[in-house]
Write an enzyme that holds these catalytic residues in place. Structure first.
Site, PDB file in Angstrom:
ATOM      1  N   CYS A   1      12.167  -1.851   0.352  1.00 41.41           N
ATOM      2  CA  CYS A   1      12.280  -2.464  -0.976  1.00 41.41           C
ATOM      3  C   CYS A   1      11.063  -3.352  -1.224  1.00 41.41           C
ATOM      4  O   CYS A   1      10.408  -3.242  -2.238  1.00 41.41           O
ATOM      5  CB  CYS A   1      13.562  -3.277  -1.072  1.00 41.41           C
ATOM      6  SG  CYS A   1      15.056  -2.277  -1.024  1.00 41.41           S
TER       7      CYS A   1
ATOM      8  N   ARG B   1     -10.996  -9.027   0.947  1.00 38.10           N
ATOM      9  CA  ARG B   1      -9.998  -8.616  -0.050  1.00 38.10           C
ATOM     10  C   ARG B   1      -9.107  -7.503   0.496  1.00 38.10           C
ATOM     11  O   ARG B   1      -8.417  -6.832  -0.258  1.00 38.10           O
ATOM     12  CB  ARG B   1     -10.707  -8.172  -1.332  1.00 38.10           C
ATOM     13  CG  ARG B   1     -11.476  -9.295  -2.025  1.00 38.10           C
ATOM     14  CD  ARG B   1     -12.006  -8.889  -3.388  1.00 38.10           C
ATOM     15  NE  ARG B   1     -13.040  -7.869  -3.292  1.00 38.10           N
ATOM     16  CZ  ARG B   1     -14.343  -8.116  -3.161  1.00 38.10           C
ATOM     17  NH1 ARG B   1     -14.771  -9.370  -3.076  1.00 38.10           N
ATOM     18  NH2 ARG B   1     -15.221  -7.144  -3.101  1.00 38.10           N
TER      19      ARG B   1
END
Length: 413
Positions: A211, A191
């Site tokens: 961004c 994970r």
């Protein structure tokens, strides 16, 4: 019959969502935006490559920028040399901030004294010294992906020409892409399969903070049936073991891989279509590197906005329903006027319907009705263990790409 193009429909719906529900906000560029917060897009890669068709997309620039990131490159020269101009405005704004007020104090900057963007970009292309010194954008995406600085390491021993020992403190770096590939090969259920570009300690050194600031990948085991289908096998009860062995011998993938990226700021008209295709391409490259099947592409979007000077363009890309007369004229163009008058006008009075002609000649219902998505084709492209600078942009081919015309819009920097 082609697969449904859901990504274009999602994108058009997002544009409409902003127009319907957005609030006006100021922004750093002074342009002004209409903004909503917290949206998501999802695309199944099996439906086709997510290159929008409701306007023509600059495929070469998308490939060029991603390869530039994967090189770890942060200098604008490689981009402009390969015809990719999307970072030109940011580079020019940075030059103006950092250099124009230093014409009288720093000899190198004074040597050029450039005062407009066109001359600045031409100088990047033609003067290696200028490009090396003044074409840097700071530790943006490529630097963080391939060489995240984690502090000072063990001093490196160097010797000068006289044989004297010199010690230099060497910074240590983390290649996040290399680590990701290694983890996918050795621990695919982890994970922690993540890459981050939001390096808080270096944000002030970047021409523009990221961004799209990070992405995560996820894998799952393919079922036997999924592997058999990929290998075009339909075994009976006595052939299961043989077919599994055949899949292994032919290197049929055992896992599917999905990618989810996070984006704090979304220039929805110009930037987002680019981001969707870029992360779709990254997913395809990683999948081929680790022999997995690209499954789902997901974008988590924060401040999702339209610049005020993009509203008309957004409305055009959302499209509208075509009138009966417009569809009829399109049908005439497709059939040819002689065939139209002979076949259609003779049949309609006797119970024939124009709808069958519309369907046969693929006459759209809307001005920007999505086309079927294209397919991506490329040769194996290792992204670790080699110099990415030597990867060919041309090796990434989009097949069967049909789109509406380009919609031009100004870029705000």
């Amino acid at each position: 019959m082609g697969l449904m193009n859901n990504i274009d429909k999602q994108y058009q719906a997002l544009l409409q969502d902003i127009l319907d529900n957005g609030v006006e906000k100021k922004d750093r560029t002074g342009t002004g935006t209409i903004s909503v917060f917290g949206r998501q897009i999802r695309h199944k890669m099996s439906e086709g490559f997510p290159l929008l068709t409701t306007k023509k997309m600059p495929w070469k620039s998308i490939v060029t920028e991603l390869l530039w990131f994967l090189q770890g490159n942060t200098n604008i020269k490689w981009l402009v040399d390969n015809g990719c101009n999307i970072w030109n405005g940011d580079a020019w704004e940075n030059y103006k901030r950092e250099c124009i007020n230093k014409f009288e104090t720093e000899p190198l900057i004074a040597k050029y004294a450039i005062t407009n963007q066109e001359d600045f970009i031409n100088k990047i292309k033609t003067d290696d010294e200028f490009a090396k010194k003044l074409g840097e954008l700071g530790p943006i995406y490529g630097a963080q992906w391939r060489s995240w600085r984690v502090g000072e390491g063990i001093p490196t021993t160097l010797k000068n020409d006289d044989g004297e020992t010199i010690y230099e403190s060497a910074s240590r770096y983390v290649d996040q892409i290399q680590n990701l590939i290694n983890d996918l090969k050795t621990n695919p259920d982890s994970r922690r399969l993540m890459v981050n570009a939001w390096n808080v300690g270096e944000l002030n050194q970047m021409v523009l903070p990221p961004c799209h600031y990070g992405f995560q990948v996820y894998t799952r085991e393919l079922s036997m049936e999924e592997r058999w289908k990929m290998a075009n096998l339909t075994p009976n009860m006595s052939e299961f073991d043989y077919c599994n062995k055949l899949c292994d011998e032919n290197n049929v993938p055992k896992r599917a891989i999905s990618l989810m990226w996070n984006q704090r700021s979304v220039d929805t008209f110009l930037g987002l279509p680019f981001n969707i295709a870029s992360y779709g391409l990254l997913l395809e490259i990683i999948a081929k590197e680790v022999n997995m099947v690209p499954e789902e592409l997901i974008g988590n979007l924060g401040d999702v906005h339209l610049y005020s000077n993009h509203v008309k363009q957004a409305i055009e890309q959302i499209g509208r329903k075509l009138t009966f007369d417009e569809r009829t004229e399109m049908l005439k163009d497709k059939m040819g006027i002689d065939k139209y008058e002979k076949e259609l006008l003779e049949l309609v009075p006797f119970g024939g319907g124009m709808s069958e002609f519309y369907k046969y000649y693929k006459i759209p219902y809307e001005t920007r009705e999505p086309y079927e998505l294209p397919r991506l084709k490329f040769s194996p492209c290792p992204i670790t263990g080699i110099d990415m600078e030597y990867q060919s942009i041309a090796q990434f081919q989009i097949e069967n790409y049909e789109s509406h015309s380009t919609i031009k819009a100004p870029l705000s920097n």
